[in-house]
Scaffold this motif. Structure first.
Motif, short mmCIF file in Angstrom:
data_model
loop_
_atom_site.label_atom_id
_atom_site.label_comp_id
_atom_site.label_asym_id
_atom_site.label_seq_id
_atom_site.Cartn_x
_atom_site.Cartn_y
_atom_site.Cartn_z
N ILE A 88 0.86 -1.18 0.00
CA ILE A 88 0.00 0.00 0.00
C ILE A 88 0.90 1.22 0.00
O ILE A 88 2.09 1.14 0.35
N LYS A 89 0.35 2.36 -0.39
CA LYS A 89 1.10 3.61 -0.37
C LYS A 89 0.21 4.70 0.19
O LYS A 89 -0.99 4.76 -0.10
N PHE A 90 0.80 5.59 1.00
CA PHE A 90 0.03 6.65 1.60
C PHE A 90 0.92 7.83 1.94
O PHE A 90 2.15 7.73 1.93
N GLN A 91 0.30 8.95 2.23
CA GLN A 91 1.00 10.13 2.73
C GLN A 91 0.50 10.47 4.12
O GLN A 91 -0.68 10.31 4.42
N ASP A 92 1.40 10.96 4.96
CA ASP A 92 0.98 11.44 6.27
C ASP A 92 0.41 12.84 6.11
O ASP A 92 0.41 13.40 5.01
N PRO A 93 -0.11 13.45 7.16
CA PRO A 93 -0.75 14.76 7.01
C PRO A 93 0.16 15.87 6.52
O PRO A 93 -0.32 16.93 6.09
N HIS A 94 1.48 15.65 6.56
CA HIS A 94 2.42 16.69 6.12
C HIS A 94 3.09 16.34 4.80
O HIS A 94 4.10 16.95 4.43
N GLY A 95 2.55 15.35 4.08
CA GLY A 95 3.01 15.09 2.73
C GLY A 95 4.17 14.12 2.59
O GLY A 95 4.73 13.98 1.50
#
Length: 301
Positions: A109-116
């Protein structure tokens, strides 16, 4: 084991300005090996079981972080992390899928945290047969340090989305634990969200020191070290690669379990003039500190 979902740090991917120059440095000088080549990307391995631990992509004029890849404990953990990311305020970029273009394969899976910051979590990726460590060659990645202008928010996201726990916190860093290594991700407490450094595990003290001499001979002097940190109790030598990325040779990382007692800044204090246990080397200079705030995550397309 603290995280029920994350086993450890698998690899880091960077964009670099000159792939041929990167290969020359990271194979001949840093002592990694080419694991795989593809269009405009080079995969490098250490002597450990990871199929690769460094992916270097042809990029623009300045280096950027493409992603940090963690390894999951199970296939089910990927779905749990994906759900947690959304709840914790992150952005899911790709649900669980076969990593057909990745030479190590697996599901991810791939994701970003709230700060990119972009993360990937993988399971079932290819592993090499375990062999004896080779002196003066990196085995694997042990940790990466990511700066944060909002350390408490970053810490909470790593806890809520990935199951990390705080191992220790000093006046400049929060050390986040997911398994037996004292820390796998540390958060630099500062005014930016840059890459602080990437740490490569060496087999022993001798290899950390020989690596320092070899780097110096090649024109890459030790920027900080030799020394022994407080949190993590690990040996260190820090360098700056040809593109301005801060990299570390380390060894003897403290192994901890659920009984480890976390400490705060009041505990981790040194006598005047010291910034590590030994006090042999001077504190990090302006050159290193400047490099630790110049490499950022690339925007996700």
């Amino acid at each position: 084991m603290s995280s029920p979902w994350i086993q450890g740090l698998r690899s880091v991917a960077l964009y670099v300005p000159d792939l041929a120059k990167a290969e020359e440095f990271y194979t001949r000088t840093w002592h990694l090996e080419v694991a795989h080549r593809a269009d405009s990307v080079l995969y490098l391995r250490g002597s450990g079981t990871d199929a690769y631990l460094f992916a270097l992509h042809q990029g623009g004029e300045v280096p950027q972080i493409r992603q940090v890849t963690l390894r999951a404990r199970s296939r089910a953990a990927l779905d749990e992390v994906a759900a947690n990311v959304r709840k914790a305020g992150g952005k899911l970029l790709a649900p669980a899928h076969e990593l057909n273009k990745d030479p190590a394969g697996g599901v991810g899976i791939k994701f970003q945290d709230p700060h990119g910051r972009t993360f990937q979590v993988v399971y079932g990726d290819e592993r090499r047969v375990e062999s004896a460590p080779q002196q003066d060659r990196p085995i694997r990645l042990t940790h990466t340090v990511l700066n944060s202008h909002a350390v408490d928010e970053t810490q909470k996201f790593l806890q809520d989305a990935l199951g990390f726990r705080l191992a220790d916190r000093t006046g400049i860093m929060a050390f986040m634990n997911c398994d037996s290594d004292h820390h796998t991700i540390a958060i630099g407490i500062t005014d930016n969200d840059a890459l602080n450094h990437i740490a490569f595990l060496m087999p022993d003290f001798e290899s950390v020191m020989r690596g320092g001499g070899r780097m110096k001979d090649a024109g890459f002097p030790i920027q900080w070290g030799p020394g022994r940190h407080g949190p993590g109790n690990n040996l260190f030598n820090y360098f700056i690669d040809p593109f301005g990325v801060v990299i570390e040779y380390t060894a003897e990382v403290e192994q901890i379990d659920e009984h480890y007692e976390s400490h705060g800044p009041d505990f981790w204090k040194w006598p005047p003039g010291r910034v590590d246990q030994w006090g042999i080397s001077p504190p990090p200079g302006a050159t290193l500190k400047d490099a630790q705030k110049r490499v950022f995550f690339a925007p996700h397309p």
